[in-house]
Design an enzyme around this catalytic site. Structure first.
Site, PDB file in Angstrom:
ATOM      1  N   THR A  73       0.828  -1.209   0.000  1.00  0.00           N
ATOM      2  CA  THR A  73       0.000   0.000   0.000  1.00  0.00           C
ATOM      3  C   THR A  73       0.861   1.257   0.000  1.00  0.00           C
ATOM      4  O   THR A  73       1.887   1.331   0.678  1.00  0.00           O
ATOM      5  CB  THR A  73      -0.914   0.007   1.235  1.00  0.00           C
ATOM      6  OG1 THR A  73      -1.786  -1.115   1.159  1.00  0.00           O
ATOM      7  CG2 THR A  73      -1.745   1.272   1.300  1.00  0.00           C
ATOM      8  N   GLY A  75       3.227  -2.891   8.625  1.00  0.00           N
ATOM      9  CA  GLY A  75       3.447  -3.151  10.038  1.00  0.00           C
ATOM     10  C   GLY A  75       4.894  -3.523  10.311  1.00  0.00           C
ATOM     11  O   GLY A  75       5.497  -4.317   9.583  1.00  0.00           O
ATOM     12  N   GLU A  89      -6.224  -4.984   4.205  1.00  0.00           N
ATOM     13  CA  GLU A  89      -6.284  -6.066   3.211  1.00  0.00           C
ATOM     14  C   GLU A  89      -7.496  -5.951   2.302  1.00  0.00           C
ATOM     15  O   GLU A  89      -8.079  -6.955   1.889  1.00  0.00           O
ATOM     16  CB  GLU A  89      -6.274  -7.436   3.904  1.00  0.00           C
ATOM     17  CG  GLU A  89      -5.038  -7.671   4.730  1.00  0.00           C
ATOM     18  CD  GLU A  89      -3.752  -7.309   4.007  1.00  0.00           C
ATOM     19  OE1 GLU A  89      -3.605  -7.676   2.837  1.00  0.00           O
ATOM     20  OE2 GLU A  89      -2.889  -6.643   4.609  1.00  0.00           O
TER      21      GLU A  89
END
Length: 481
Positions: free
Chosen positions: A89, A128, A371
């Protein structure tokens, strides 16, 4: 907070590694799933700082890397010699993967890729562990050969020096800040300034780039994103766990808390004795069990499809993607709504962090976005359903999930209601089929009116999303509410 979570997680990893060595001294992976499972939710309630290491970095290399690439990186990652994340992303693009801006230009002279972020919106955003923890990443970037685009490919990139942990020259790395939850996951950003990596760092199980610049296309573009399908399947299970946890808290509270008298001659009753309280609690327990059944069935299907892919059989890939997308959407939505209902059922106590319910809610709420944003996921499923309906009209062979469409095309009126389980399933299939038919007819009518497909899809998107949502109960093995 992040340092404390990493300390706890590291201690857990060492203990599990010790136990594994006692069981199998030659093993490299640390109890598969243990470090990404339920136990971590208790030692790091605000999130696992190594979450993407276990759920995306390692699985992506295993599923998309060559045997040589797997051998090079996976043992080091499984033994925590390197810590990886998954950088897909961007600040300007999330679900619309074709719009990703990060470039990977092949340099024929040096046999390298040049990774570059041409704009600020091309910075990777959200991975993350990227903010502080990770020293490696799987990076999604647009492949260019002689300035010609060849689509999104995955690249393994070292981010930080393995000794000093400082970002390597040509990289801009930082943390994006606090979120509603996952405070210890240290989500980060990543920008490239003509950063070079070897050609062999492109994952090449499915698509290959040879030394002379020859590009071999992947047999199916969705294989590039199959890691996301894995994660969407896991979200269904995580939705069950969030809802089940909230239900457990609310049930225990309702059995202890006493409020109001049902019989004036008796003491105040446990609030679980009140019918209105039961109406809040019991449906959510049933819903949690339904989500668990969905998760188990979907996980079994995923394992079967993965085995088929290894044999070169891609026939169920589209079906798997469609099911994972719609069930991720429905399960995360129902879990969030259910957790909130259960929180409210605990009155003012449910508003306190000490109850655990606000934390459960915030974790569940995140799953509606990461997601794949839920509406976009429904539209992806809808595209699959439109193709299935068109195939059914022609009498073609359908995949098991949508076999009922063949019969639905012939049925103009629903059978008599008798209240049986079979009748319930048939009624839901009838509704689903007719919603698919309505969306298909509207889409085709707009295309016949000289609209391009994208415009016609946008104007039909409400019908498409509705069809996909109700079609979550597509197969007799899935019981989705």
């Amino acid at each position: 907070m992040n340092d404390n979570a990493m300390k706890k997680y590291t201690i857990l990893a060492k203990k599990l590694k010790k136990l594994q060595n006692e069981k199998d001294p030659n093993a490299t992976d640390i109890f598969p799933g243990a470090l990404g499972g339920e136990i971590v939710r208790y030692i790091a309630p605000q999130g696992n700082p190594f979450l993407l290491q276990n759920h995306m970095f390692i699985p992506t290399i295993k599923s998309q890397g060559t045997p040589e690439q797997i051998q090079k990186w996976v043992p080091k990652a499984e033994s925590y010699e390197i810590i990886g994340t998954y950088a897909q992303t961007e600040l300007g693009h999330g679900t619309f993967l074709r719009g990703l801006e990060t470039r990977a230009d092949f340099d024929r002279k040096t046999d390298e890729f040049i990774l570059h972020s041409p704009t600020i919106t091309a910075y990777k955003w959200w991975p993350g562990g990227l903010g502080h923890t990770s020293n490696y990443a799987v990076v999604a970037a647009q492949l260019y050969i002689d300035d010609k685009p060849y689509g999104i490919q995955m690249f393994v990139v070292q981010l930080r020096d393995l000794e000093t942990h400082m970002p390597l020259p040509g990289l801009k790395i930082g943390e994006i800040g606090n979120k509603m939850a996952f405070q210890t996951v240290n989500n980060g950003y990543l920008g490239f300034e003509n950063f070079r990596i070897p050609r062999t760092n492109m994952l090449m199980k499915n698509a290959q780039l040879h030394r002379d610049g020859t590009f071999v296309k992947s047999p199916a573009s969705v294989l590039t994103y199959f890691t996301m399908v894995n994660v969407r399947v896991s979200i269904v299970m995580h939705s069950y766990m969030s809802l089940a946890r909230a239900a457990t808290i609310a049930i225990r509270y309702s059995a202890v808390r006493r409020q109001s008298k049902i019989n004036p001659k008796e003491p105040e009753h446990q609030i679980i004795d009140h019918l209105t309280q039961q109406m809040k609690l019991f449906p959510e327990i049933a819903k949690a069990l339904a989500l668990r059944l969905n998760a188990d069935c979907l996980t079994s299907m995923l394992k079967a499809v993965q085995a088929e892919i290894l044999k070169g059989d891609l026939s169920r890939l589209a079906e798997m993607h469609a099911l994972a997308s719609c069930l991720k959407t429905v399960s995360s939505h129902d879990a969030v709504a259910g957790v909130e209902t259960l929180r409210l059922a605990c009155g003012g106590h449910g508003y306190m962090l000490a109850s655990g319910l606000p934390i459960v809610y915030n974790f569940a709420a995140a799953s509606k976005t990461y997601e794949g944003e839920n509406t976009v996921m429904l539209l992806q499923t809808a595209r699959f359903l439109m193709k299935a309906w068109a195939l059914a009209l022609k009498g073609g062979e359908l995949v098991p999930t949508v076999m009922y469409l063949n019969e639905a095309i012939k049925v103009k009126k629903f059978q008599k209601w008798d209240g049986s389980w079979e009748c319930m399933v048939k009624s839901l299939q009838f509704v689903a089929a007719n919603k698919i038919r309505i969306a298909f007819d509207h889409l085709e009518a707009r295309k016949r009116n000289n609209m391009i497909f994208e415009e016609a899809s946008n104007l039909t998107s409400i019908e498409l999303a509705s069809a996909a949502e109700v079609s979550s109960i597509l197969d007799q093995n899935f019981v989705c509410f």
